[in-house]
Write an enzyme that holds these catalytic residues in place. Structure first.
Site, PDB file in Angstrom:
ATOM      1  N   SER A 186      68.940  61.839 -97.488  1.00 31.25           N
ATOM      2  CA  SER A 186      67.680  62.356 -97.049  1.00 31.25           C
ATOM      3  C   SER A 186      67.048  63.014 -98.383  1.00 31.25           C
ATOM      4  O   SER A 186      67.986  63.775 -99.319  1.00 31.25           O
ATOM      5  CB  SER A 186      67.600  63.644 -95.984  1.00 31.25           C
ATOM      6  OG  SER A 186      66.444  64.149 -96.085  1.00 31.25           O
ATOM      7  N   GLU A 187      65.757  62.942 -98.782  1.00 30.43           N
ATOM      8  CA  GLU A 187      65.103  63.831 -99.954  1.00 30.43           C
ATOM      9  C   GLU A 187      65.374  65.329 -99.654  1.00 30.43           C
ATOM     10  O   GLU A 187      65.394  65.982-100.672  1.00 30.43           O
ATOM     11  CB  GLU A 187      63.742  63.601-100.096  1.00 30.43           C
ATOM     12  CG  GLU A 187      62.898  63.873 -98.765  1.00 30.43           C
ATOM     13  CD  GLU A 187      61.637  63.515 -98.754  1.00 30.43           C
ATOM     14  OE1 GLU A 187      60.743  64.203 -99.439  1.00 30.43           O
ATOM     15  OE2 GLU A 187      61.337  62.406 -98.438  1.00 30.43           O
ATOM     16  N   GLY A 216      68.939  59.457 -87.775  1.00 28.47           N
ATOM     17  CA  GLY A 216      67.792  60.022 -87.900  1.00 28.47           C
ATOM     18  C   GLY A 216      66.755  59.968 -86.755  1.00 28.47           C
ATOM     19  O   GLY A 216      67.453  59.570 -85.754  1.00 28.47           O
ATOM     20  N   GLU A 235      71.864  55.883 -84.866  1.00 29.33           N
ATOM     21  CA  GLU A 235      71.957  57.331 -84.118  1.00 29.33           C
ATOM     22  C   GLU A 235      70.596  57.785 -84.533  1.00 29.33           C
ATOM     23  O   GLU A 235      70.232  58.213 -85.189  1.00 29.33           O
ATOM     24  CB  GLU A 235      73.148  57.942 -84.580  1.00 29.33           C
ATOM     25  CG  GLU A 235      73.288  59.126 -83.508  1.00 29.33           C
ATOM     26  CD  GLU A 235      73.011  60.643 -84.004  1.00 29.33           C
ATOM     27  OE1 GLU A 235      71.718  60.802 -84.319  1.00 29.33           O
ATOM     28  OE2 GLU A 235      73.589  61.382 -84.027  1.00 29.33           O
ATOM     29  N   CYS A 243      71.197  66.942 -83.614  1.00 30.47           N
ATOM     30  CA  CYS A 243      70.491  65.969 -82.722  1.00 30.47           C
ATOM     31  C   CYS A 243      70.934  65.982 -81.339  1.00 30.47           C
ATOM     32  O   CYS A 243      70.306  65.544 -80.343  1.00 30.47           O
ATOM     33  CB  CYS A 243      71.038  64.527 -83.309  1.00 30.47           C
ATOM     34  SG  CYS A 243      72.806  64.211 -83.313  1.00 30.47           S
TER      35      CYS A 243
END
Length: 482
Positions: free
Chosen positions: A181-182, A232, A255, A289
């Site tokens: 991820s950024e 994500g 996921e 999550c």
């Protein structure tokens, strides 16, 4: 190039080499605790992405044919290298996502455990014989490395997420392109530098990050990858599938987001439920999550449960750094603070009562108070939104049939939690909850336990031996008996 940064400038890792972006682009990593730049990273161009893909294909051709003993030897060397640099990796996680020092240990052990676990699991895989009913042929099914893997990673657990993909890919004989991820690319880039120090075989591991147009879309639209995997949001998964299916048929392992119910009955160990519920909302600042979104509490204990959660949140130490030993750090980015602020506002507008917290903390960085909201409307729209932050929406219920319907009333289906001392009650929910994971009177996650969702929460699983199936192609071999 910026100087005097805590972690300096980090380069892309492509074809076994560290390199700057072909167009000279770079990206600043911001520490969410104080909003200071702590690193500057090379930011990949389309040209870099194409090189990553072609070198990963060559890396696969080498790695997939390497004797398994040599493959496992390289995996062990990488694991040892990560352990040797554990402090550096944990510090990078702490500074890129605001994680507590204690919390960073989970990331590090997750990736090292994954490398060890899948190295052990892959040698247990054997050809499977199938009996021929007529006795005219022999049959067996063998597993072979699938191909190039592209992994898109979420920001919340930078190395845990990376490890869940890297372990099975390497063990299965696949090459892998890791796109962090950024918001948390630093620790992944450091792993690239460690791979270079090891002279890890070229093209087997690739680490790049960049804009969607230059990296994300080209990776998906290429015909080279055989597996697109990610951790994500559901929305991101839908985009990746749409983009990648335009050019070739690929395999998917994803996921996605969750909307976990946390169900507490009147006969539950209330202190246990409160302790676990509060920990899941403040751990990693609720950016998990599987963290509970909806707390369904029996009407006879809802006041006691709410009071207990308030007490836990009041005693939560919020801060940053090794010495301060906080229980909870900042959120990872400003966008997350804006999102959870809107969730609180919307919940109140939909009839919720703010019990505790509810606003950003007035200090430098992206901090937000642990928050409790009592929702009177069991069907409020806000209860369908994944929070991904330290907010507990508490809802009352009176019967197991009622709460089952409420819990299952979501398009998500990742994790769920039930607390009761009644065995029949626990069995009832284990059978009827529409979630990939049902945790009864506790919580446990480990590399050997399958982790995955149903409905819009994903395809396939991470962790456990079952994850290897996504990285292996099955081939039937049939021979006529002459």
């Amino acid at each position: 190039m910026k100087t005097n940064l805590k972690f300096g400038h980090k380069k892309l890792y492509i074809n076994g080499e560290l390199r700057d972006a072909s167009n000279g682009a770079s990206f600043d990593v911001i520490c969410p605790a104080d909003e200071q730049v702590v690193a500057n990273l090379a930011w990949a161009s389309k040209e870099d992405t194409q090189l990553a893909l072609s070198s990963a294909q060559k890396g696969f051709e080498y790695w997939s044919t390497l004797p398994i003993t040599e493959r496992l030897d390289w995996i062990d060397k990488l694991r040892n290298k990560l352990i040797e640099n554990s402090d550096l990796l944990r510090e990078s996680i702490m500074y890129e996502v605001g994680k507590t020092w204690e919390g960073s240990a989970e990331d590090l052990t997750s990736i090292t455990n994954s490398l060890k676990y899948y190295a052990e699991e892959i040698v247990k895989r054997h050809d499977i014989n199938i009996d021929d009913k007529e006795g005219t042929h022999s049959h067996y099914v063998k597993s072979q490395p699938l191909g190039v893997v592209v992994a898109f990673l979420a920001y919340n657990f930078p190395l845990l997420n990376l490890g869940f993909k890297l372990g099975p890919a390497l063990a299965a004989g696949c090459s892998i392109i890791l796109k962090p991820s950024e918001f948390s690319p630093l620790s992944a880039y450091i792993i690239g530098a460690l791979c270079k120090e090891l002279n890890f075989p070229k093209g087997v591991i690739t680490i790049i990050s960049g804009d969607v147009e230059n990296v994300g879309i080209p990776l998906c639209e290429s015909k080279i990858p055989r597996l697109i995997t990610m951790i994500g949001s559901t929305e991101t998964a839908q985009k990746l599938i749409a983009q990648s299916s335009k050019t070739s048929i690929k395999r998917y392992s994803m996921e996605c987001g969750g909307n976990a119910p946390f169900i507490v009955f009147d006969d539950a160990d209330l202190e246990l439920a409160i302790t676990i519920g509060a920990a899941l909302k403040t751990g990693n600042t609720g950016q998990i999550c599987v963290a509970p979104n909806r707390f369904f509490i029996h009407e006879s204990v809802i006041d006691a449960f709410t009071d207990g959660m308030v007490a836990k949140f009041k005693n939560t130490v919020i801060g940053f750094g090794k010495e301060n030993k906080p229980d909870m750090g900042p959120m990872t980015n400003k966008q997350s603070v804006l999102k959870v602020s809107k969730i609180v506002k919307d919940a109140i507008a939909q009839g919720g009562k703010l019990i505790y917290g509810g606003k950003p903390i007035n200090r430098k960085g992206f901090y937000f108070e642990p928050t409790i909201i009592r929702m009177d409307d069991n069907n409020a729209a806000i209860l369908q939104e994944e929070i991904f932050g330290p907010i507990a929406n508490i809802v009352t219920f009176s019967s197991k049939e009622e709460v089952l319907e409420l819990a299952n009333n979501t398009d998500a289906g990742l994790a769920s939690y039930v607390f009761s001392k009644n065995t029949d009650t626990l069995n009832y929910f284990a059978d009827k909850l529409e979630f990939g994971e049902v945790q009864l009177n506790g919580v446990k996650y480990d590399i050997y336990l399958p982790h995955g969702g149903v409905k819009n929460s994903g395809i396939g699983v991470d962790c456990s031996t079952y994850a290897l199936d996504d990285y292996l192609a099955k081939k039937r071999v049939t021979k006529a008996l002459i």
